[in-house]
Design a protein around this motif. Structure first.
Motif, PDB file in Angstrom:
ATOM      1  N   SER A  26       0.825  -1.216   0.000  1.00  0.00           N
ATOM      2  CA  SER A  26       0.000   0.000   0.000  1.00  0.00           C
ATOM      3  C   SER A  26       0.856   1.261   0.000  1.00  0.00           C
ATOM      4  N   LYS A  32       4.050   6.650  -1.233  1.00  0.00           N
ATOM      5  CA  LYS A  32       2.812   6.461  -2.000  1.00  0.00           C
ATOM      6  C   LYS A  32       3.028   6.691  -3.496  1.00  0.00           C
ATOM      7  N   ASP A  33       4.277   7.010  -3.882  1.00  0.00           N
ATOM      8  CA  ASP A  33       4.591   7.206  -5.301  1.00  0.00           C
ATOM      9  C   ASP A  33       5.569   6.146  -5.800  1.00  0.00           C
ATOM     10  N   PRO A  35       5.969   2.335  -6.856  1.00  0.00           N
ATOM     11  CA  PRO A  35       5.460   0.989  -7.125  1.00  0.00           C
ATOM     12  C   PRO A  35       6.446  -0.076  -6.654  1.00  0.00           C
ATOM     13  N   ALA A  63      -6.172  -5.116  -4.907  1.00  0.00           N
ATOM     14  CA  ALA A  63      -5.993  -4.257  -6.091  1.00  0.00           C
ATOM     15  C   ALA A  63      -5.184  -3.011  -5.748  1.00  0.00           C
ATOM     16  N   PHE A  64      -4.077  -3.213  -5.059  1.00  0.00           N
ATOM     17  CA  PHE A  64      -3.241  -2.068  -4.684  1.00  0.00           C
ATOM     18  C   PHE A  64      -2.687  -1.394  -5.938  1.00  0.00           C
ATOM     19  N   PRO A  65      -2.902  -0.105  -6.110  1.00  0.00           N
ATOM     20  CA  PRO A  65      -2.376   0.571  -7.302  1.00  0.00           C
ATOM     21  C   PRO A  65      -0.848   0.504  -7.404  1.00  0.00           C
ATOM     22  N   LEU A  66      -0.168   0.394  -6.253  1.00  0.00           N
ATOM     23  CA  LEU A  66       1.301   0.406  -6.274  1.00  0.00           C
ATOM     24  C   LEU A  66       1.910  -0.985  -6.446  1.00  0.00           C
TER      25      LEU A  66
END
Ligand code: NAX
Length: 327
Positions: A26, A32-33, A35, A63-66
Protein backbone atom coordinates in the motif's frame (compact mmCIF):
# COMPACT_ATOMS: atom_id res chain seq x y z
CA UNK A 1 5.24 7.44 -11.55
CA UNK A 2 8.63 6.00 -10.52
CA UNK A 3 9.94 2.69 -11.88
CA UNK A 4 8.99 -0.25 -9.61
CA UNK A 5 11.49 -1.54 -7.06
CA UNK A 6 11.80 -5.17 -6.01
CA UNK A 7 11.10 -6.04 -2.38
CA UNK A 8 11.92 -9.56 -1.20
CA UNK A 9 10.19 -10.85 1.94
CA UNK A 10 11.03 -14.23 3.48
CA UNK A 11 8.69 -16.10 5.79
CA UNK A 12 5.96 -14.43 3.75
CA UNK A 13 3.16 -16.70 4.95
CA UNK A 14 4.01 -16.33 8.63
CA UNK A 15 2.29 -14.04 11.09
CA UNK A 16 4.69 -11.11 10.65
CA UNK A 17 4.58 -11.59 6.88
CA UNK A 18 0.80 -11.33 6.97
CA UNK A 19 0.99 -8.04 8.87
CA UNK A 20 3.78 -6.70 6.66
CA UNK A 21 3.10 -7.43 3.01
CA UNK A 22 -0.13 -5.47 2.73
CA UNK A 23 1.48 -2.38 4.20
CA UNK A 24 4.44 -2.60 1.83
CA UNK A 25 2.07 -3.01 -1.11
CA UNK A 26 0.00 0.00 0.00
CA UNK A 27 3.05 2.27 -0.07
CA UNK A 28 3.59 2.70 3.66
CA UNK A 29 7.20 1.57 3.50
CA UNK A 30 8.63 3.26 0.43
CA UNK A 31 6.13 6.02 -0.26
CA UNK A 32 2.81 6.46 -2.00
CA UNK A 33 4.59 7.21 -5.30
CA UNK A 34 6.78 4.09 -5.34
CA UNK A 35 5.46 0.99 -7.12
CA UNK A 36 6.75 -2.31 -5.75
CA UNK A 37 7.19 -5.86 -6.99
CA UNK A 38 6.87 -8.31 -4.08
CA UNK A 39 9.14 -11.37 -4.22
CA UNK A 40 8.00 -13.74 -1.50
CA UNK A 41 9.93 -16.70 -0.15
CA UNK A 42 8.48 -19.58 1.84
CA UNK A 43 9.61 -23.07 2.75
CA UNK A 44 8.99 -25.71 0.05
CA UNK A 45 6.54 -27.53 2.39
CA UNK A 46 3.12 -27.99 0.82
CA UNK A 47 1.40 -26.25 3.71
CA UNK A 48 3.69 -23.22 3.58
CA UNK A 49 3.35 -22.88 -0.20
CA UNK A 50 -0.43 -23.19 0.01
CA UNK A 51 -0.53 -20.50 2.70
CA UNK A 52 1.68 -18.27 0.55
CA UNK A 53 -0.68 -18.78 -2.37
CA UNK A 54 -3.55 -17.64 -0.15
CA UNK A 55 -1.65 -14.51 0.89
CA UNK A 56 -0.95 -13.74 -2.77
CA UNK A 57 -4.63 -14.17 -3.61
CA UNK A 58 -5.50 -11.68 -0.89
CA UNK A 59 -2.87 -9.23 -2.12
CA UNK A 60 -4.45 -9.52 -5.56
CA UNK A 61 -7.88 -8.87 -4.05
CA UNK A 62 -6.68 -5.59 -2.56
CA UNK A 63 -5.99 -4.26 -6.09
CA UNK A 64 -3.24 -2.07 -4.68
CA UNK A 65 -2.38 0.57 -7.30
CA UNK A 66 1.30 0.41 -6.27
CA UNK A 67 1.63 -3.38 -6.53
CA UNK A 68 3.35 -3.80 -9.89
CA UNK A 69 3.99 -7.54 -9.65
CA UNK A 70 4.32 -10.58 -7.39
CA UNK A 71 6.49 -13.65 -7.25
CA UNK A 72 5.95 -16.52 -4.80
CA UNK A 73 8.70 -19.10 -4.53
CA UNK A 74 10.64 -21.54 -2.35
CA UNK A 75 13.93 -20.71 -4.11
CA UNK A 76 16.06 -17.91 -2.58
CA UNK A 77 17.73 -17.34 -5.97
CA UNK A 78 14.33 -16.44 -7.40
CA UNK A 79 13.15 -14.44 -4.38
CA UNK A 80 16.30 -12.29 -4.21
CA UNK A 81 16.77 -11.78 -7.97
CA UNK A 82 17.53 -8.08 -8.50
CA UNK A 83 16.02 -7.29 -5.07
CA UNK A 84 16.44 -3.66 -4.00
CA UNK A 85 15.17 -4.40 -0.48
CA UNK A 86 15.18 -7.71 1.38
CA UNK A 87 13.27 -8.30 4.61
CA UNK A 88 14.46 -11.58 6.08
CA UNK A 89 11.64 -12.53 8.41
CA UNK A 90 11.48 -16.33 8.11
CA UNK A 91 13.59 -18.24 10.58
CA UNK A 92 13.63 -21.51 12.46
CA UNK A 93 11.59 -21.07 15.66
CA UNK A 94 12.80 -22.50 18.94
CA UNK A 95 11.10 -25.85 19.41
CA UNK A 96 10.39 -27.63 22.70
CA UNK A 97 13.58 -28.78 24.37
CA UNK A 98 15.74 -27.04 21.79
CA UNK A 99 18.96 -25.56 23.14
CA UNK A 100 19.88 -21.98 22.28
CA UNK A 101 22.99 -23.35 20.58
CA UNK A 102 20.97 -25.64 18.30
CA UNK A 103 18.69 -22.76 17.37
CA UNK A 104 21.71 -20.65 16.49
CA UNK A 105 23.14 -23.38 14.25
CA UNK A 106 19.84 -24.16 12.51
CA UNK A 107 19.44 -20.48 11.71
CA UNK A 108 23.06 -20.19 10.65
CA UNK A 109 22.28 -22.71 7.89
CA UNK A 110 19.30 -20.67 6.68
CA UNK A 111 21.11 -17.34 6.74
CA UNK A 112 24.24 -18.71 5.06
CA UNK A 113 22.13 -19.93 2.15
CA UNK A 114 20.21 -16.67 1.97
CA UNK A 115 23.36 -14.51 2.25
CA UNK A 116 24.93 -16.46 -0.62
CA UNK A 117 21.81 -16.07 -2.74
CA UNK A 118 21.71 -12.31 -2.06
CA UNK A 119 25.38 -12.16 -2.99
CA UNK A 120 24.72 -13.95 -6.26
CA UNK A 121 21.56 -12.30 -7.56
CA UNK A 122 20.38 -9.23 -5.61
CA UNK A 123 20.90 -5.61 -6.62
CA UNK A 124 24.41 -4.49 -5.65
CA UNK A 125 22.74 -1.84 -3.46
CA UNK A 126 20.23 -4.17 -1.80
CA UNK A 127 19.21 -2.98 1.66
CA UNK A 128 18.79 -5.96 3.95
CA UNK A 129 16.82 -6.04 7.20
CA UNK A 130 16.94 -9.20 9.31
CA UNK A 131 13.92 -9.71 11.57
CA UNK A 132 14.13 -13.49 12.14
CA UNK A 133 15.78 -14.39 15.45
CA UNK A 134 18.48 -14.34 16.64
CA UNK A 135 18.29 -11.24 14.43
CA UNK A 136 21.70 -9.65 15.04
CA UNK A 137 23.66 -12.85 14.55
CA UNK A 138 21.54 -13.94 11.59
CA UNK A 139 22.32 -10.58 9.96
CA UNK A 140 26.00 -11.11 10.73
CA UNK A 141 25.92 -14.55 9.07
CA UNK A 142 24.12 -13.23 5.98
CA UNK A 143 26.62 -10.36 5.73
CA UNK A 144 29.60 -12.71 5.99
CA UNK A 145 28.04 -14.98 3.37
CA UNK A 146 27.72 -12.09 0.91
CA UNK A 147 31.27 -10.76 0.48
CA UNK A 148 30.50 -8.96 -2.79
CA UNK A 149 27.82 -6.76 -1.23
CA UNK A 150 28.60 -3.76 1.00
CA UNK A 151 28.66 -4.95 4.63
CA UNK A 152 26.89 -1.76 5.71
CA UNK A 153 23.80 -2.88 3.79
CA UNK A 154 23.12 -5.67 6.30
CA UNK A 155 21.08 -4.57 9.29
CA UNK A 156 19.12 -6.17 12.12
CA UNK A 157 15.85 -5.02 13.62
CA UNK A 158 16.12 -3.17 16.94
CA UNK A 159 13.29 -0.86 15.98
CA UNK A 160 10.61 -2.78 17.82
CA UNK A 161 12.69 -2.40 20.98
CA UNK A 162 13.14 1.30 20.20
CA UNK A 163 9.41 1.79 19.71
CA UNK A 164 8.61 -0.16 22.87
CA UNK A 165 11.04 2.05 24.80
CA UNK A 166 9.47 5.20 23.31
CA UNK A 167 6.02 4.23 24.53
CA UNK A 168 7.19 3.30 28.03
CA UNK A 169 9.11 6.55 28.31
CA UNK A 170 6.23 8.67 27.00
CA UNK A 171 3.86 7.13 29.56
CA UNK A 172 6.25 7.67 32.46
CA UNK A 173 7.12 11.27 31.52
CA UNK A 174 3.56 12.21 30.52
CA UNK A 175 4.64 13.39 27.08
CA UNK A 176 3.59 12.45 23.55
CA UNK A 177 5.56 9.71 21.82
CA UNK A 178 5.92 11.97 18.80
CA UNK A 179 7.69 14.64 20.85
CA UNK A 180 10.47 12.35 22.09
CA UNK A 181 13.88 12.71 20.45
CA UNK A 182 17.27 11.08 20.98
CA UNK A 183 16.39 7.71 22.45
CA UNK A 184 18.75 4.75 21.91
CA UNK A 185 18.56 0.98 22.37
CA UNK A 186 22.06 -0.45 22.39
CA UNK A 187 23.10 -3.98 21.51
CA UNK A 188 21.40 -7.28 20.82
CA UNK A 189 17.70 -7.84 20.10
CA UNK A 190 17.39 -9.96 23.23
CA UNK A 191 16.58 -9.30 26.87
CA UNK A 192 20.17 -8.02 27.33
CA UNK A 193 19.51 -4.96 25.15
CA UNK A 194 20.06 -1.61 26.85
CA UNK A 195 17.40 1.06 26.32
CA UNK A 196 19.19 4.32 27.14
CA UNK A 197 17.16 7.45 27.79
CA UNK A 198 20.03 9.65 29.03
CA UNK A 199 19.94 11.86 25.93
CA UNK A 200 16.18 11.75 25.37
CA UNK A 201 14.25 15.01 25.25
CA UNK A 202 10.67 16.13 24.67
CA UNK A 203 10.13 19.68 23.54
CA UNK A 204 13.79 20.33 24.33
CA UNK A 205 13.45 19.21 27.98
CA UNK A 206 15.68 16.37 29.21
CA UNK A 207 13.50 13.38 30.14
CA UNK A 208 16.17 12.05 32.47
CA UNK A 209 15.95 15.29 34.47
CA UNK A 210 12.18 15.36 34.23
CA UNK A 211 11.74 11.77 35.47
CA UNK A 212 14.72 11.90 37.85
CA UNK A 213 14.26 8.31 39.03
CA UNK A 214 17.30 6.02 38.76
CA UNK A 215 15.39 3.20 40.42
CA UNK A 216 12.64 3.33 37.75
CA UNK A 217 15.31 3.25 35.03
CA UNK A 218 17.19 0.24 36.42
CA UNK A 219 14.30 -1.76 37.83
CA UNK A 220 11.33 -0.92 35.62
CA UNK A 221 12.19 0.74 32.30
CA UNK A 222 15.13 -1.45 31.26
CA UNK A 223 13.58 -4.82 32.27
CA UNK A 224 10.10 -3.98 30.95
CA UNK A 225 11.48 -3.09 27.52
CA UNK A 226 13.84 -6.08 27.53
CA UNK A 227 11.12 -8.56 28.46
CA UNK A 228 8.29 -7.04 26.45
CA UNK A 229 8.42 -9.79 23.82
CA UNK A 230 7.86 -12.43 26.51
CA UNK A 231 5.01 -10.36 28.03
CA UNK A 232 3.25 -10.25 24.65
CA UNK A 233 3.56 -14.03 24.27
CA UNK A 234 2.17 -14.47 27.79
CA UNK A 235 -0.81 -12.23 27.02
CA UNK A 236 -1.56 -13.18 23.43
CA UNK A 237 -0.37 -16.76 23.29
CA UNK A 238 1.57 -15.75 20.18
CA UNK A 239 4.66 -13.62 19.63
CA UNK A 240 4.50 -9.98 18.53
CA UNK A 241 3.46 -9.75 14.91
CA UNK A 242 1.69 -6.50 14.01
CA UNK A 243 4.10 -4.44 16.11
CA UNK A 244 7.06 -6.32 14.64
CA UNK A 245 5.80 -5.70 11.10
CA UNK A 246 5.24 -2.06 11.99
CA UNK A 247 8.81 -1.76 13.23
CA UNK A 248 10.13 -3.36 10.04
CA UNK A 249 8.19 -0.79 8.01
CA UNK A 250 9.59 2.03 10.20
CA UNK A 251 13.16 0.72 9.84
CA UNK A 252 13.06 0.41 6.05
CA UNK A 253 11.08 3.60 5.48
CA UNK A 254 13.51 5.65 7.52
CA UNK A 255 16.54 4.06 5.85
CA UNK A 256 15.13 4.67 2.37
CA UNK A 257 13.43 8.01 2.86
CA UNK A 258 15.37 9.61 5.76
CA UNK A 259 14.71 10.69 9.33
CA UNK A 260 15.11 14.48 9.00
CA UNK A 261 17.84 14.45 11.61
CA UNK A 262 15.88 12.36 14.11
CA UNK A 263 17.70 9.49 15.84
CA UNK A 264 16.43 5.97 15.37
CA UNK A 265 17.97 2.65 16.45
CA UNK A 266 19.31 0.22 13.86
CA UNK A 267 21.39 -2.92 14.32
CA UNK A 268 24.35 -2.23 12.03
CA UNK A 269 27.86 -3.66 11.58
CA UNK A 270 30.09 -1.86 14.04
CA UNK A 271 32.81 0.49 12.82
CA UNK A 272 34.67 0.02 16.12
CA UNK A 273 33.13 3.03 17.86
CA UNK A 274 31.81 2.83 21.43
CA UNK A 275 34.19 -0.06 22.13
CA UNK A 276 32.17 -2.46 19.96
CA UNK A 277 34.47 -4.66 17.87
CA UNK A 278 34.24 -4.03 14.14
CA UNK A 279 31.70 -6.11 12.25
CA UNK A 280 29.48 -7.08 15.21
CA UNK A 281 25.86 -6.18 14.40
CA UNK A 282 24.90 -4.00 17.34
CA UNK A 283 22.00 -1.60 17.96
CA UNK A 284 23.20 2.00 17.82
CA UNK A 285 21.63 5.41 17.28
CA UNK A 286 21.65 6.55 13.66
CA UNK A 287 20.18 9.26 11.48
CA UNK A 288 19.26 8.50 7.87
CA UNK A 289 19.45 10.66 4.74
CA UNK A 290 19.74 9.95 1.01
CA UNK A 291 19.35 6.20 1.50
CA UNK A 292 22.25 5.93 3.96
CA UNK A 293 22.45 5.70 7.73
CA UNK A 294 25.03 7.59 9.79
CA UNK A 295 25.93 6.67 13.37
CA UNK A 296 25.46 9.24 16.07
CA UNK A 297 29.01 9.45 17.39
CA UNK A 298 30.86 10.52 20.50
CA UNK A 299 28.05 10.15 23.01
CA UNK A 300 29.41 9.98 26.56
CA UNK A 301 29.17 6.49 28.06
CA UNK A 302 28.97 6.41 31.87
CA UNK A 303 29.80 3.40 34.06
CA UNK A 304 26.18 2.24 34.36
CA UNK A 305 25.82 2.29 30.56
CA UNK A 306 29.21 0.72 29.91
CA UNK A 307 28.33 -2.26 32.05
CA UNK A 308 25.08 -2.84 30.20
CA UNK A 309 26.59 -2.24 26.76
CA UNK A 310 29.35 -4.74 27.56
CA UNK A 311 26.87 -7.34 28.77
CA UNK A 312 24.83 -7.29 25.56
CA UNK A 313 28.10 -7.23 23.58
CA UNK A 314 29.36 -10.32 25.43
CA UNK A 315 26.21 -12.17 24.37
CA UNK A 316 26.74 -11.18 20.73
CA UNK A 317 30.37 -12.23 20.86
CA UNK A 318 29.33 -15.58 22.29
CA UNK A 319 26.80 -16.02 19.46
CA UNK A 320 29.45 -15.08 16.91
CA UNK A 321 31.88 -17.61 18.40
CA UNK A 322 29.15 -20.26 18.17
CA UNK A 323 28.89 -19.90 14.40
CA UNK A 324 32.51 -18.93 13.59
CA UNK A 325 33.36 -22.39 12.26
CA UNK A 326 30.66 -22.06 9.59
CA UNK A 327 31.85 -18.76 8.10
P1 NAX B 1 5.94 -17.52 12.00
O1 NAX B 1 6.39 -18.85 12.46
O2 NAX B 1 4.52 -17.13 12.06
O3 NAX B 1 6.39 -17.34 10.47
C1 NAX B 1 7.65 -17.64 10.00
C2 NAX B 1 7.50 -18.10 8.57
O4 NAX B 1 8.81 -18.25 8.04
C3 NAX B 1 6.79 -19.44 8.44
O5 NAX B 1 5.71 -19.30 7.52
C4 NAX B 1 7.87 -20.38 7.93
O6 NAX B 1 7.34 -21.34 7.02
C5 NAX B 1 8.81 -19.42 7.23
N1 NAX B 1 10.19 -19.86 7.12
C6 NAX B 1 10.93 -20.54 8.03
N2 NAX B 1 12.14 -20.77 7.54
C7 NAX B 1 12.19 -20.22 6.31
C8 NAX B 1 13.17 -20.16 5.30
N3 NAX B 1 14.36 -20.75 5.47
N4 NAX B 1 12.88 -19.52 4.16
C9 NAX B 1 11.67 -18.97 3.98
N5 NAX B 1 10.69 -19.00 4.89
C10 NAX B 1 10.96 -19.62 6.03
O7 NAX B 1 6.87 -16.48 12.75
P2 NAX B 1 6.69 -14.90 12.90
O8 NAX B 1 5.87 -14.60 14.08
O9 NAX B 1 6.28 -14.34 11.59
O10 NAX B 1 8.19 -14.47 13.26
C11 NAX B 1 9.23 -14.54 12.33
C12 NAX B 1 10.56 -14.29 13.00
O11 NAX B 1 10.63 -12.98 13.57
C13 NAX B 1 10.86 -15.24 14.18
O12 NAX B 1 12.21 -15.67 14.07
C14 NAX B 1 10.70 -14.35 15.40
O13 NAX B 1 11.47 -14.81 16.49
C15 NAX B 1 11.21 -13.04 14.85
N6 NAX B 1 10.86 -11.82 15.59
C16 NAX B 1 11.79 -10.82 15.62
C17 NAX B 1 11.55 -9.61 16.23
C18 NAX B 1 12.57 -8.52 16.23
O14 NAX B 1 12.31 -7.49 16.84
N7 NAX B 1 13.73 -8.65 15.58
C19 NAX B 1 10.28 -9.38 16.94
C20 NAX B 1 9.16 -10.27 16.51
C21 NAX B 1 9.56 -11.70 16.23
O15 NAX B 1 9.62 -12.40 17.45
Amino acid sequence: MKAPVRVAVTGAAGQIGYALLFRIASGEMLGKDQPVILQMLELPLEKAQAALKGVMMELEDCAFPLLAGMVGTSDPMVAFKDADYALLVGAMPRGPGMERKDLLLKNAEIFTVQGKALNAVASRNVKVLVVGNPANTNAYIAMKSAPDLPAKNFTAMLRLDHNRALSQLAAKAGVAVADIENLVVWGNHSPTMYPDYRFATAGGVSLKDKINDADWNANTFIPVVGKRGAAIIEARGLSSAASAANAAIDHMRDWALGTNGKWVTMGVPSDGSYGIPEGIIYGVPVTCANGEYTRVKDLPIDDFSRERMDKTLAELEEERAGVAHLL
